[in-house]
Design an enzyme around this catalytic site. Structure first.
Site, PDB file in Angstrom:
ATOM      1  N   HIS A 173     -10.630  -9.557   9.804  1.00  0.00           N
ATOM      2  CA  HIS A 173      -9.588 -10.123   8.941  1.00  0.00           C
ATOM      3  C   HIS A 173     -10.089 -11.167   7.963  1.00  0.00           C
ATOM      4  O   HIS A 173      -9.364 -11.543   7.048  1.00  0.00           O
ATOM      5  CB  HIS A 173      -8.435 -10.666   9.788  1.00  0.00           C
ATOM      6  CG  HIS A 173      -7.525  -9.566  10.217  1.00  0.00           C
ATOM      7  ND1 HIS A 173      -7.753  -8.825  11.359  1.00  0.00           N
ATOM      8  CD2 HIS A 173      -6.435  -9.028   9.626  1.00  0.00           C
ATOM      9  CE1 HIS A 173      -6.824  -7.905  11.458  1.00  0.00           C
ATOM     10  NE2 HIS A 173      -6.017  -7.997  10.431  1.00  0.00           N
TER      11      HIS A 173
ATOM     12  N   ASP B 208      -7.893  -2.346   0.500  1.00  0.00           N
ATOM     13  CA  ASP B 208      -8.654  -1.108   0.747  1.00  0.00           C
ATOM     14  C   ASP B 208      -8.882  -0.248  -0.502  1.00  0.00           C
ATOM     15  O   ASP B 208      -9.686   0.677  -0.475  1.00  0.00           O
ATOM     16  CB  ASP B 208      -7.935  -0.234   1.777  1.00  0.00           C
ATOM     17  CG  ASP B 208      -7.912  -0.861   3.155  1.00  0.00           C
ATOM     18  OD1 ASP B 208      -8.582  -1.892   3.341  1.00  0.00           O
ATOM     19  OD2 ASP B 208      -7.229  -0.315   4.032  1.00  0.00           O
TER      20      ASP B 208
ATOM     21  N   MET C 236     -13.624  -3.140   6.146  1.00  0.00           N
ATOM     22  CA  MET C 236     -12.327  -2.447   6.191  1.00  0.00           C
ATOM     23  C   MET C 236     -12.343  -1.241   5.264  1.00  0.00           C
ATOM     24  O   MET C 236     -13.287  -1.042   4.490  1.00  0.00           O
ATOM     25  CB  MET C 236     -11.206  -3.411   5.835  1.00  0.00           C
ATOM     26  CG  MET C 236     -10.860  -4.311   7.005  1.00  0.00           C
ATOM     27  SD  MET C 236      -9.399  -5.289   6.679  1.00  0.00           S
ATOM     28  CE  MET C 236      -9.153  -6.043   8.281  1.00  0.00           C
TER      29      MET C 236
ATOM     30  N   GLY D  33       0.814  -1.214   0.000  1.00  0.00           N
ATOM     31  CA  GLY D  33       0.000   0.000   0.000  1.00  0.00           C
ATOM     32  C   GLY D  33       0.845   1.259   0.000  1.00  0.00           C
ATOM     33  O   GLY D  33       2.040   1.216  -0.329  1.00  0.00           O
ATOM     34  N   ASP D  34       0.256   2.370   0.410  1.00  0.00           N
ATOM     35  CA  ASP D  34       0.965   3.658   0.284  1.00  0.00           C
ATOM     36  C   ASP D  34       2.228   3.737   1.140  1.00  0.00           C
ATOM     37  O   ASP D  34       3.222   4.334   0.733  1.00  0.00           O
ATOM     38  CB  ASP D  34       0.021   4.830   0.547  1.00  0.00           C
ATOM     39  CG  ASP D  34      -0.581   4.810   1.938  1.00  0.00           C
ATOM     40  OD1 ASP D  34      -0.703   3.720   2.515  1.00  0.00           O
ATOM     41  OD2 ASP D  34      -0.923   5.882   2.460  1.00  0.00           O
TER      42      ASP D  34
ATOM     43  N   LYS E 273     -40.247  -2.201   5.419  1.00  0.00           N
ATOM     44  CA  LYS E 273     -39.148  -3.165   5.244  1.00  0.00           C
ATOM     45  C   LYS E 273     -39.054  -4.028   6.502  1.00  0.00           C
ATOM     46  O   LYS E 273     -39.170  -3.528   7.618  1.00  0.00           O
ATOM     47  CB  LYS E 273     -37.818  -2.428   5.041  1.00  0.00           C
ATOM     48  CG  LYS E 273     -37.669  -1.811   3.649  1.00  0.00           C
ATOM     49  CD  LYS E 273     -36.305  -1.162   3.494  1.00  0.00           C
ATOM     50  CE  LYS E 273     -36.166  -0.486   2.149  1.00  0.00           C
ATOM     51  NZ  LYS E 273     -35.305  -1.195   1.218  1.00  0.00           N
TER      52      LYS E 273
ATOM     53  N   ARG F 189      -9.478 -10.272   4.420  1.00  0.00           N
ATOM     54  CA  ARG F 189      -8.155 -10.343   3.791  1.00  0.00           C
ATOM     55  C   ARG F 189      -7.863 -11.723   3.196  1.00  0.00           C
ATOM     56  O   ARG F 189      -6.956 -11.867   2.390  1.00  0.00           O
ATOM     57  CB  ARG F 189      -7.068 -10.098   4.839  1.00  0.00           C
ATOM     58  CG  ARG F 189      -6.857  -8.685   5.204  1.00  0.00           C
ATOM     59  CD  ARG F 189      -5.514  -8.569   5.915  1.00  0.00           C
ATOM     60  NE  ARG F 189      -5.372  -7.298   6.555  1.00  0.00           N
ATOM     61  CZ  ARG F 189      -5.059  -6.185   5.904  1.00  0.00           C
ATOM     62  NH1 ARG F 189      -4.864  -6.206   4.608  1.00  0.00           N
ATOM     63  NH2 ARG F 189      -4.955  -5.058   6.547  1.00  0.00           N
TER      64      ARG F 189
HETATM   65  P1  ATP Z   1      -1.697  -1.325   4.003  1.00  0.00           P
HETATM   66  O1  ATP Z   1      -2.017   0.066   4.500  1.00  0.00           O
HETATM   67  O2  ATP Z   1      -2.596  -1.788   2.939  1.00  0.00           O
HETATM   68  O3  ATP Z   1      -1.554  -2.315   5.092  1.00  0.00           O
HETATM   69  P2  ATP Z   1       0.896  -0.194   3.510  1.00  0.00           P
HETATM   70  O4  ATP Z   1       2.006  -0.523   2.579  1.00  0.00           O
HETATM   71  O5  ATP Z   1       0.351   1.200   3.450  1.00  0.00           O
HETATM   72  O6  ATP Z   1      -0.222  -1.277   3.299  1.00  0.00           O
HETATM   73  P3  ATP Z   1       2.235   0.435   5.996  1.00  0.00           P
HETATM   74  O7  ATP Z   1       2.348  -0.319   7.283  1.00  0.00           O
HETATM   75  O8  ATP Z   1       1.767   1.824   6.025  1.00  0.00           O
HETATM   76  O9  ATP Z   1       1.363  -0.486   5.016  1.00  0.00           O
HETATM   77  O10 ATP Z   1       3.692   0.456   5.307  1.00  0.00           O
HETATM   78  C1  ATP Z   1       4.425  -0.742   5.112  1.00  0.00           C
HETATM   79  C2  ATP Z   1       5.861  -0.507   5.438  1.00  0.00           C
HETATM   80  O11 ATP Z   1       6.408   0.479   4.537  1.00  0.00           O
HETATM   81  C3  ATP Z   1       6.140   0.059   6.823  1.00  0.00           C
HETATM   82  O12 ATP Z   1       6.151  -0.929   7.834  1.00  0.00           O
HETATM   83  C4  ATP Z   1       7.513   0.659   6.627  1.00  0.00           C
HETATM   84  O13 ATP Z   1       8.503  -0.357   6.665  1.00  0.00           O
HETATM   85  C5  ATP Z   1       7.427   1.199   5.189  1.00  0.00           C
HETATM   86  N1  ATP Z   1       7.105   2.645   5.214  1.00  0.00           N
HETATM   87  C6  ATP Z   1       5.922   3.219   5.547  1.00  0.00           C
HETATM   88  N2  ATP Z   1       5.995   4.569   5.488  1.00  0.00           N
HETATM   89  C7  ATP Z   1       7.253   4.861   5.106  1.00  0.00           C
HETATM   90  C8  ATP Z   1       7.971   6.082   4.879  1.00  0.00           C
HETATM   91  N3  ATP Z   1       7.399   7.286   5.010  1.00  0.00           N
HETATM   92  N4  ATP Z   1       9.277   5.993   4.489  1.00  0.00           N
HETATM   93  C9  ATP Z   1       9.872   4.798   4.338  1.00  0.00           C
HETATM   94  N5  ATP Z   1       9.243   3.602   4.553  1.00  0.00           N
HETATM   95  C10 ATP Z   1       7.967   3.628   4.930  1.00  0.00           C
END
Ligand code: ATP
Length: 319
Positions: free
Chosen positions: A250, A127, A169, A102-103, A214, A253
């Site tokens: 969960h 999501d 979720m 994800g992001d 309903k 997922r």
């Molecule tokens: P989801 O939200 O769907 O679970 P995600 O990839 O957004 O997926 P996060 O836990 O936000 O999940 O990020 C995954 C990993 O990415 C983090 O544990 C961290 O290792 C790395 N990460 C997150 N933010 C940063 C950042 N700003 N800079 C570098 N690494 C990051």
């Protein structure tokens, strides 16, 4: 030709395995060695690398989760930790990396790219909160799971004059609630975008019971909006319905990925390798109007949340 690393990070999503399979097989077909990195950025920092063969990824496409494992490593936001990862990759001669997540995972890839590693990110999250792609890997399967479960709840709700409040979720993006609410015929859909007005909801439910006659109602609500157990109690007290809460959690997922997710993951995995072959890095792949696209990670992360007004309007007309 070169070496590619692949990892999955953040929350797991059905279809991640199909993407790994595509990267490994497409990479090998194009003359690369492909290394699987266990447990996301944690494995990258701890040098948990394994050279993968075509047969190592046999039969994984149908399985949910991720066979490489996933983890969260908050320390990856620190420069020195990213530098350790870069040094590990260089030691193995791996100059390109495909990350699926994800992001947060995208931000990690951007940090690595800025330190000289050619990174391609693939959207893997149920999501659907990566706004540079119409769909992320895992969304379709999670949606199917929600719909199947809400359909079951509807059967029992109708027999007991119940209102089922179903929490799904999707904290930053209401797509799971909107798409499932529309396709389950939910009476009410509540997301971050709609906002939550308790009094109005109770009035609405009373109207559905007394005026529309309903004998059941479904309320689909995104997580982290309100306490659904308390809300269900309030519905029992303040409306003609008997309120019941269900937190799908969960369960959303898990499961074997849908054909759509397998296909999306396969197309995106192959495109990631094609980009690496063409020397493109610091980018992510996605699907827009059924075309596979490649855009800079920075641009993707800056994109605003999708407005779903037409879906909310449609819901109002049909309820
Ligand atoms: P989801 O939200 O769907 O679970 P995600 O990839 O957004 O997926 P996060 O836990 O936000 O999940 O990020 C995954 C990993 O990415 C983090 O544990 C961290 O290792 C790395 N990460 C997150 N933010 C940063 C950042 N700003 N800079 C570098 N690494 C990051």
């Amino acid at each position: 030709m070169g070496k590619i690393g692949v990892l999955t990070s953040g929350g797991d999503a059905p279809g991640m395995n199909a993407a790994i399979r595509a990267i490994v097989r497409s990479g090998i077909s194009r003359g690369y060695e492909v290394y699987g990195i266990r447990d996301g950025y944690y494995g990258l920092v701890n040098k948990n690398f394994t050279l993968l063969s075509q047969s190592d990824v046999s039969d994984i496409m149908v399985r949910g989760g991720t066979f490489l494992g996933s983890a969260r490593l908050p320390e990856f936001k620190e420069d020195k930790v990213v530098e350790q990862a870069v040094s590990n990759l260089k030691e193995y001669g791996i100059d390109s990396l495909v990350v699926i997540g994800g992001d947060g995972t995208y931000r990690g890839a951007q940090a690595l790219y800025e330190k000289g590693i050619n990174c391609i990110a693939i959207p893997g999250t149920i999501d659907n909160d990566i706004f540079s792609t119409d769909f992320s890997i895992g969304f379709d399967t999670a949606l199917e799971t929600i719909v199947e479960n809400v359909d079951r709840l509807r059967d029992t709700s109708s027999s007991h004059n119940r209102c089922s409040v179903v929490e799904v979720m999707g904290n930053k993006c209401g797509d799971l609630a909107i798409f499932s609410g529309l396709t389950c015929g939910a009476e009410v859909i509540i997301t971050k975008e709609t906002g939550f007005d308790e009094e109005q909801l109770l009035k609405q439910l009373t109207y559905f019971s007394e005026v529309r006659k309903k004998n059941h109602a479904i309320v689909v609500i995104s997580e982290k909006i309100t306490d659904v157990a308390l809300l269900a109690k309030l519905i029992s007290l303040e409306t003609p319905f008997s309120g019941r809460d269900t937190v799908l959690g969960h369960i959303q997922r898990g499961g074997s990925p849908s054909p759509n997710d397998r296909l999306l993951a396969t197309r995106l995995g192959d495109k990631a390798v094609e980009n690496i072959m063409n020397g493109i890095g610091g980018c992510c792949v996605g699907i827009v109007n059924n075309e596979i696209v490649t855009i800079p990670i920075e641009t993707a992360l800056a994109m605003p949340i999708r407005k779903r007004q037409e879906y909310f309007d449609l819901h109002k007309r049909l309820v």
